[in-house]
Scaffold this active site. Sequence first.
Site, PDB file in Angstrom:
ATOM      1  CB  CYS A  70      -0.904  -0.016   1.223  1.00 25.41           C
ATOM      2  SG  CYS A  70      -2.103   1.328   1.256  1.00 25.41           S
ATOM      3  CG  ASP A  72      -0.976   3.943   5.276  1.00 24.67           C
ATOM      4  OD1 ASP A  72      -0.101   4.513   5.959  1.00 24.67           O
ATOM      5  OD2 ASP A  72      -2.157   3.838   5.649  1.00 24.67           O
ATOM      6  NE  ARG A  74      -1.223   4.881   8.568  1.00 28.05           N
ATOM      7  CZ  ARG A  74      -2.486   4.584   8.828  1.00 28.05           C
ATOM      8  NH1 ARG A  74      -2.975   4.793  10.022  1.00 28.05           N
ATOM      9  NH2 ARG A  74      -3.263   4.088   7.891  1.00 28.05           N
ATOM     10  CG  HIS A 126      -1.730  -1.362   5.919  1.00 24.68           C
ATOM     11  ND1 HIS A 126      -2.411  -0.388   6.606  1.00 24.68           N
ATOM     12  CD2 HIS A 126      -1.715  -0.952   4.621  1.00 24.68           C
ATOM     13  CE1 HIS A 126      -2.771   0.570   5.770  1.00 24.68           C
ATOM     14  NE2 HIS A 126      -2.371   0.262   4.563  1.00 24.68           N
ATOM     15  CB  CYS A 129      -5.862  -0.730   4.123  1.00 24.84           C
ATOM     16  SG  CYS A 129      -5.460  -0.091   2.489  1.00 24.84           S
TER      17      CYS A 129
END
Length: 144
Positions: A70, A72, A74, A126, A129
Amino acid sequence: MAWRFGQHGRVLALHPTHRLIRAQALAADKQLKTIFENNRRWVQEEVKKDKDYFNRMASGQSPQILWIGCSDSRVPANRIMGLDAGDVFVARNVANQVIGTDMSMMSVIQYAVNVLKVPHIVICGHYDCGGAVSYTHLTLPTKA
């Protein structure tokens, strides 16, 4: 469409209706300066630890893993696996999607498998998401 450029050619606004107030422009400028300062510091630290680091990185790559994850912020691929630069070939998109019509993803996979000879492909999701959650909330059109 009109483009406004700030100091050093950075785009401040993409269209005349998108006015950036000076405070926002200065904040963005400060953030960019911080990023470049962090990069310079990181380069110095890497060279201090290993003077041949950048020469080694420039000489090529032979990762054992293609990691599709992803976008993302993080979920940093190398860090969560405890691996260094050059150990993982990484492709990221929203919700770690692999769709056969996505030519960008298909070219990543083809390059990883055929050129880099990567033996392992990991598709990593994760918790929480946002991209995956947004897909589950989409409603498909019904037939009339």
